[in-house]
Design a protein around this motif. Structure first.
Motif, mmCIF file in Angstrom:
data_model
loop_
_atom_site.group_PDB
_atom_site.id
_atom_site.type_symbol
_atom_site.label_atom_id
_atom_site.label_comp_id
_atom_site.label_asym_id
_atom_site.label_seq_id
_atom_site.Cartn_x
_atom_site.Cartn_y
_atom_site.Cartn_z
ATOM 1 N N GLY A 61 5.165 -7.183 4.778
ATOM 2 C CA GLY A 61 4.560 -8.400 5.314
ATOM 3 C C GLY A 61 3.956 -9.320 4.280
ATOM 4 O O GLY A 61 3.543 -10.441 4.607
ATOM 5 N N GLY A 62 3.892 -8.876 3.034
ATOM 6 C CA GLY A 62 3.321 -9.713 1.988
ATOM 7 C C GLY A 62 1.809 -9.828 2.107
ATOM 8 O O GLY A 62 1.139 -8.965 2.675
ATOM 9 N N GLN A 63 1.255 -10.914 1.605
ATOM 10 C CA GLN A 63 -0.184 -11.136 1.574
ATOM 11 C C GLN A 63 -0.691 -11.579 2.945
ATOM 12 O O GLN A 63 -0.152 -12.496 3.568
ATOM 13 N N ARG A 64 -1.757 -10.917 3.419
ATOM 14 C CA ARG A 64 -2.407 -11.292 4.674
ATOM 15 C C ARG A 64 -3.907 -11.284 4.453
ATOM 16 O O ARG A 64 -4.424 -10.421 3.758
ATOM 17 N N GLY A 65 -4.580 -12.219 5.066
ATOM 18 C CA GLY A 65 -6.016 -12.326 4.877
ATOM 19 C C GLY A 65 -6.363 -13.293 3.767
ATOM 20 O O GLY A 65 -5.491 -13.815 3.061
ATOM 21 N N ALA A 66 -7.661 -13.554 3.612
ATOM 22 C CA ALA A 66 -8.136 -14.533 2.634
ATOM 23 C C ALA A 66 -7.845 -14.088 1.204
ATOM 24 O O ALA A 66 -8.033 -12.924 0.851
ATOM 25 N N ALA A 67 -7.366 -15.020 0.384
ATOM 26 C CA ALA A 67 -7.046 -14.708 -1.009
ATOM 27 C C ALA A 67 -8.283 -14.308 -1.794
ATOM 28 O O ALA A 67 -8.198 -13.570 -2.778
ATOM 29 N N ASP A 68 -9.466 -14.797 -1.366
ATOM 30 C CA ASP A 68 -10.693 -14.495 -2.098
ATOM 31 C C ASP A 68 -11.503 -13.389 -1.408
ATOM 32 O O ASP A 68 -12.711 -13.249 -1.643
ATOM 33 N N ALA A 69 -10.865 -12.599 -0.568
ATOM 34 C CA ALA A 69 -11.562 -11.513 0.125
ATOM 35 C C ALA A 69 -12.136 -10.516 -0.870
ATOM 36 O O ALA A 69 -11.561 -10.265 -1.928
ATOM 37 N N GLU A 70 -13.281 -9.946 -0.536
ATOM 38 C CA GLU A 70 -13.945 -8.993 -1.434
ATOM 39 C C GLU A 70 -13.106 -7.739 -1.636
ATOM 40 O O GLU A 70 -13.086 -7.167 -2.729
ATOM 41 N N ARG A 71 -12.429 -7.305 -0.584
ATOM 42 C CA ARG A 71 -11.614 -6.087 -0.657
ATOM 43 C C ARG A 71 -10.144 -6.431 -0.391
ATOM 44 O O ARG A 71 -9.836 -7.239 0.490
ATOM 45 N N ARG A 72 -9.246 -5.761 -1.133
ATOM 46 C CA ARG A 72 -7.807 -6.006 -0.985
ATOM 47 C C ARG A 72 -7.082 -4.663 -0.961
ATOM 48 O O ARG A 72 -7.220 -3.845 -1.877
ATOM 49 N N TRP A 73 -6.326 -4.439 0.113
ATOM 50 C CA TRP A 73 -5.581 -3.199 0.281
ATOM 51 C C TRP A 73 -4.128 -3.396 -0.152
ATOM 52 O O TRP A 73 -3.524 -4.436 0.112
ATOM 53 N N LEU A 74 -3.568 -2.393 -0.809
ATOM 54 C CA LEU A 74 -2.177 -2.401 -1.245
ATOM 55 C C LEU A 74 -1.432 -1.349 -0.416
ATOM 56 O O LEU A 74 -1.773 -0.163 -0.476
ATOM 57 N N VAL A 75 -0.419 -1.780 0.325
ATOM 58 C CA VAL A 75 0.217 -0.897 1.298
ATOM 59 C C VAL A 75 1.733 -0.839 1.089
ATOM 60 O O VAL A 75 2.417 -1.869 1.111
ATOM 61 N N ASP A 76 2.242 0.358 0.883
ATOM 62 C CA ASP A 76 3.682 0.608 0.900
ATOM 63 C C ASP A 76 3.923 1.585 2.047
ATOM 64 O O ASP A 76 3.664 2.784 1.916
ATOM 65 N N PRO A 77 4.396 1.097 3.193
ATOM 66 C CA PRO A 77 4.426 1.926 4.396
ATOM 67 C C PRO A 77 5.489 3.015 4.400
ATOM 68 O O PRO A 77 5.392 3.975 5.156
ATOM 69 N N LEU A 78 6.511 2.857 3.558
ATOM 70 C CA LEU A 78 7.574 3.869 3.498
ATOM 71 C C LEU A 78 8.212 3.804 2.116
ATOM 72 O O LEU A 78 9.151 3.045 1.880
ATOM 73 N N CYS A 79 7.675 4.587 1.206
ATOM 74 C CA CYS A 79 8.197 4.633 -0.157
ATOM 75 C C CYS A 79 9.299 5.695 -0.190
ATOM 76 O O CYS A 79 9.030 6.875 0.027
ATOM 77 N N GLY A 80 10.527 5.262 -0.443
ATOM 78 C CA GLY A 80 11.670 6.148 -0.363
ATOM 79 C C GLY A 80 12.561 5.767 0.808
ATOM 80 O O GLY A 80 13.152 6.628 1.453
ATOM 81 N N THR A 81 12.681 4.468 1.054
ATOM 82 C CA THR A 81 13.436 3.987 2.210
ATOM 83 C C THR A 81 14.892 4.445 2.177
ATOM 84 O O THR A 81 15.454 4.825 3.213
ATOM 85 N N VAL A 82 15.508 4.416 1.000
ATOM 86 C CA VAL A 82 16.907 4.837 0.907
ATOM 87 C C VAL A 82 17.041 6.308 1.297
ATOM 88 O O VAL A 82 17.946 6.700 2.033
ATOM 89 N N ASN A 83 16.128 7.149 0.794
ATOM 90 C CA ASN A 83 16.133 8.557 1.188
ATOM 91 C C ASN A 83 16.034 8.688 2.709
ATOM 92 O O ASN A 83 16.790 9.415 3.351
ATOM 93 N N TYR A 84 15.064 7.996 3.273
ATOM 94 C CA TYR A 84 14.792 8.071 4.710
ATOM 95 C C TYR A 84 16.007 7.639 5.530
ATOM 96 O O TYR A 84 16.355 8.274 6.529
ATOM 97 N N ALA A 85 16.650 6.568 5.098
ATOM 98 C CA ALA A 85 17.768 6.008 5.859
ATOM 99 C C ALA A 85 18.965 6.951 5.922
ATOM 100 O O ALA A 85 19.770 6.874 6.854
ATOM 101 N N VAL A 86 19.077 7.848 4.950
ATOM 102 C CA VAL A 86 20.202 8.789 4.952
ATOM 103 C C VAL A 86 19.773 10.192 5.372
ATOM 104 O O VAL A 86 20.503 11.160 5.207
#
Length: 252
Positions: A61-86
């Protein structure tokens, strides 16, 4: 929160496993599946419920929320998509607060690796947390061979695997998920190596790198320099001796 969010995403990944899922083409052979998108939305629900003012950078989804927010979360919801798909269960769900706590969930191992930014543990349902303790005894080194190859011709991971000195000291394992970084922190791998650019703020690697650093691993780029804006790839090793040996092979 990082653990709760990662577990929520892992539940989605497990629930959709084995289905024929729609794919979203990202170009250059890369793609996401409906599971990636659904897992990220579930993670966002957890974060928004507790911290509605926080910003989130998601793989899908890219960047969501205020760019100057005090806290910023980094999210990779499914690392290994190619593995998962097969139908390969070698995947991870990564959630990290920039500069702070992080969690890597193994959806199929029912395990979460977590750090508060200073210490790191593994957590299984119904069991006490186990502190992560890096160790190089296995001699196993995970190497990411996924394109692109920005370090070529100066550095190519395939050349590292073919180096006679590598086979004398280590045994290669080839993967493409940040579970490999969690395994280095947990003592299940001696090291992890990947080519690339600046991974210091990457949704793919933020959680795994946080675990390695909190557990006491040695982490640099493939050029031996600290990770940062001018960084090149990652060498995450269980100890200084393993890191030095790998850097000698890479430079040689």
């Amino acid at each position: 929160m990082a653990v709760a969010a990662a577990r929520a995403g892992a539940e989605v990944v497990r629930a959709l496993y084995g289905r024929r899922l729609a794919r979203i083409d990202k170009g250059a052979g890369d793609f996401a599946t409906a599971a990636d998108v659904a897992a990220e939305e579930r993670i966002l629900d957890v974060i928004r419920a507790a911290r509605p003012g926080d910003a989130v950078l998601g793989e899908e989804g890219g960047q969501r929320g205020a760019a100057d927010a005090e806290r910023r979360w980094l999210v990779d919801p499914l690392c290994g998509t190619v593995n998962y798909a097969v139908g390969t269960m070698l995947v991870a769900v990564n959630v990290a607060l920039s500069g702070g706590p992080a969690a890597v969930a193994d959806p199929f191992g029912d395990e979460v690796f977590l750090t508060d930014g200073e210490r790191a543990w593994a957590r299984r349902a119904g069991a006490d947390d186990v502190p992560l303790a890096p160790a190089s005894d296995s001699r196993l080194v995970d190497v990411n061979l996924d394109p692109p190859f920005p370090g070529a011709p100066g550095f190519r991971a395939v050349d590292l695997l073919a180096h006679p000195g590598f086979a004398e000291r280590f045994r290669p394992r080839v993967g493409s998920t940040t579970l490999a970084l969690a395994w280095v922190a947990a003592g299940r791998r001696a090291a992890y190596v990947t080519d690339g650019g600046d991974f210091s703020g990457s949704v793919h690697f933020a959680a795994g790198l946080a675990l390695c650093r909190a557990a006491g691993c040695v982490v640099t780029g493939v050029d031996g320099a600290p990770l940062g804006a001018a960084g090149r790839g990652i060498v995450a090793a269980a100890d200084r001796g393993t890191h030095d040996a790998l850097m000698s092979l890479i430079r040689g």
